[in-house]
Scaffold this active site. Structure first.
Site, PDB file in Angstrom:
ATOM      1  N   ASP A 139    -100.573   1.729  22.168  1.00  0.00           N
ATOM      2  CA  ASP A 139     -99.829   2.929  22.169  1.00  0.00           C
ATOM      3  C   ASP A 139    -101.081   4.101  21.798  1.00  0.00           C
ATOM      4  O   ASP A 139    -101.408   3.958  20.675  1.00  0.00           O
ATOM      5  CB  ASP A 139     -98.812   2.774  20.983  1.00  0.00           C
ATOM      6  N   GLU A 189     -96.891   7.871  24.505  1.00  0.00           N
ATOM      7  CA  GLU A 189     -96.124   7.439  23.376  1.00  0.00           C
ATOM      8  C   GLU A 189     -94.830   7.656  23.488  1.00  0.00           C
ATOM      9  O   GLU A 189     -93.838   6.722  23.051  1.00  0.00           O
ATOM     10  CB  GLU A 189     -96.625   7.770  22.086  1.00  0.00           C
ATOM     11  N   GLU A 190     -94.389   9.079  23.830  1.00  0.00           N
ATOM     12  CA  GLU A 190     -92.950   9.438  23.945  1.00  0.00           C
ATOM     13  C   GLU A 190     -92.291   8.508  25.143  1.00  0.00           C
ATOM     14  O   GLU A 190     -90.954   8.016  24.612  1.00  0.00           O
ATOM     15  CB  GLU A 190     -92.818  10.958  24.163  1.00  0.00           C
TER      16      GLU A 190
END
Length: 566
Positions: free
Chosen positions: A261, A279-280
């Site tokens: 990540d 990441e989102e």
């Protein structure tokens, strides 16, 4: 239930009250939840009214939600959703969520029950503060209840900034929809809504672990310390296998690897805001990751976060502004003996906008130690170090093994405590085939040098004794020759120390202005002779392992305004 030290640490950040060693909802809050559980709410406008009543009952009204939150809830559930979808949501899903919240006190009581008397290492829910290595095990059902708290915006926010904790309520997720209406924001919310639809139809029964990993800044024979430059310079560990992929997604892989990540220092980055990058997106399709934002403060330079066992619930297409929810995803990953899916995600945050300082020795060391912290299986290393000491062997950090097993002496997960031994040494042989899938970490809006960052990750992965690196370039022009360069380096049988010394030499010259070429162009002549670079023969196409990596290039931190990937 006795108020344990673990519970005391997290209680200020939970919406529940405690009296006479019992957790409970205030009566007015419980009444509102029962109304929601009875299906009496049927619109986004009324839903937010119920949220306001809950917050008032919990004395949270003095800390207002993000502007336009009420309008965002109304917009999504009354306008974006069709009438049919909205009716099903309020009749079938919201009641399950409300009733799950009513059960939160009992779920936590069960969680904190300790079935074992020999307690040495806690795994219970607690504030896992900075510089405190440790692991927390949560059931998927408890995680679902915590995420319902986020949806109804009932987590207290007091002192979260002081403790460097990210915000976890969903107010910004919905207010951003109204303030800057976009398709990608709608679709982020659709992923969350789909998660609640799934758990309301059938509650998952697995386990997810969240671990804060720390390389201690002071030397201590009982702890893993941050390596210095001499450690990297003298390492004799061979470089691991390097596979280059130009396509694929980390979350779509079929084989088990450590998935990177490209994180913000605050876990989750802008997942609960308006950002929608690597990441989102991962947090949207695997919403159980959001639970870690409750109790994991920001990462320091010597820390990483590892999450094992999250379930994926959604399919998607696109990236950034083109992100779209594309339906249900059935996660068929195998589970380990602890009930966790064999999905391991490691969050590491790169330097942001490092400029020329990224070539300085101390910043190179920061990046490689950050990556090494994430890729090293610390629990297994501690077992190995203990075995070395018992056998009279010398300290050898590079011999750390790579299992993610956290079994108790009884061979199964204990909800609270495990012994420090983590038991039999034969478990050190498990997981040795677990490689790492990564990509252009810190090379988008973070503006890191992709050639240098690639080498740093390769060194850290090799030093952590991972067997291979699956690297996804996503067509980045600067890495067009990566496959060739990796092949050349491997053909020379270089060690981690050999390659680190070359990287250090290049970086010193680059920082002094003695060279302006990229690392790959600078390196190849040193292997094949100045002025007459021998080009290695092209390898025949190989069968690529099915370990695609995460979304393109990288992502940005929420506090920096940019639409480019990290």
């Amino acid at each position: 239930m006795e108020e344990s030290e673990e519970l005391r640490s997290i209680l200020p950040y939970l919406p529940l009250h405690m009296r006479s060693s019992s957790l409970f909802w205030p009566s007015k809050a419980a009444e509102t939840l029962r109304e929601l559980g009875g299906g009496r709410v049927h619109s986004g406008h009324l839903l937010f009214q119920s949220i306001s009543h809950l917050r008032n009952a919990l004395s949270l009204s003095s800390k207002p939600l993000s502007p336009s939150t009420s309008l965002g809830y109304a917009l999504f559930f009354d306008k974006v959703m069709s009438r049919k979808e909205s009716r099903k949501w309020f009749q079938e899903v919201v009641p399950v969520m409300a009733n799950l919240l009513l059960r939160l006190p009992s779920l936590l009581e069960t969680h904190y029950q300790n079935p074992h008397n020999a307690i040495l290492t806690t795994t219970a829910l607690r504030l896992l503060d900075s510089q405190q290595p440790g692991i927390i095990f949560l059931s998927q059902e408890l995680i679902a209840a915590l995420l319902c708290c986020s949806f109804f915006c009932v987590f207290p926010v007091k002192d979260r900034y002081v403790k460097h904790l990210p915000m976890i309520n969903f107010d910004k997720l919905f207010s951003s929809l109204y303030e800057n209406h976009s398709q990608k924001q709608e679709n982020k919310i659709w992923c969350i809504i789909h998660y609640f639809q799934r758990i309301s139809a059938k509650m998952p029964k697995g386990i997810v672990s969240f671990e804060r990993k720390v390389l201690h800044l002071k030397n201590d024979s009982t702890q893993i310390s941050c390596p210095d430059a001499n450690f990297w310079s003298t390492s004799s560990v061979p470089l691991c296998r390097f596979e280059v992929h130009s396509s694929g997604l980390i979350e779509d892989q079929s084989s088990e690897v450590v998935e990177v990540d490209f994180a913000d220092e605050y876990l989750g980055g802008g997942a609960l805001g308006s950002y929608c990058l690597q990441e989102e997106i991962r947090f949207m399709i695997c919403p159980e990751l959001i639970a870690g934002m409750l109790f994991l403060p920001a990462m320091a330079d010597n820390e990483a976060i590892e999450v094992v066992g999250v379930e994926r619930f959604s399919n998607y297409t696109g990236y950034g502004s083109s992100f779209r929810f594309s339906g249900d995803y059935v996660d068929e990953r195998e589970v380990d003996t602890l009930g966790r899916r064999k999905t391991t995600i490691v969050a590491i945050d790169a330097l942001c906008n490092p400029g020329m300082k990224q070539y300085r020795a101390n910043f190179l060391l920061r990046e490689i130690n950050k990556a090494f912290c994430g890729f090293l299986s610390q629990c297994k290393y501690q077992l190995y170090q203990k075995k070395l000491q018992e056998n009279g062997c010398s300290f050898a950090l590079f011999e750390a093994a790579t299992s993610t097993s956290m079994e108790t002496s009884e061979g199964k997960f204990s909800n609270h405590k495990t012994t420090n031994s983590q038991n039999d040494y034969h478990r050190m042989d498990q997981g040795n085939n677990i490689g790492v899938a990564t990509g252009n970490w810190g090379c988008g809006v973070f503006k890191g040098d992709p050639e240098v960052k690639t080498i740093i990750q390769w060194l850290a992965i090799s030093q952590a004794r991972r067997p291979f690196l699956a690297y996804y370039t996503f067509g980045l022009k600067a890495l067009q020759s990566l496959d060739e360069v990796a092949h050349c380096i491997l053909s020379e049988r270089w060690t981690v120390g050999d390659l680190w010394n070359k990287l250090d030499e290049y970086s010193t010259r680059r920082s002094k202005g003695e060279t302006n070429v990229g690392f790959f162009q600078w390196l190849l002549p040193s292997i094949y002779g100045h002025g007459n670079v021998l080009r290695p023969k092209r390898r025949q196409p190989k069968i690529m392992i099915e370990t695609p990596m995460s979304s393109p290039i990288a992502r940005s931190r929420p506090k920096r305004q940019s639409t480019k990937p990290k």
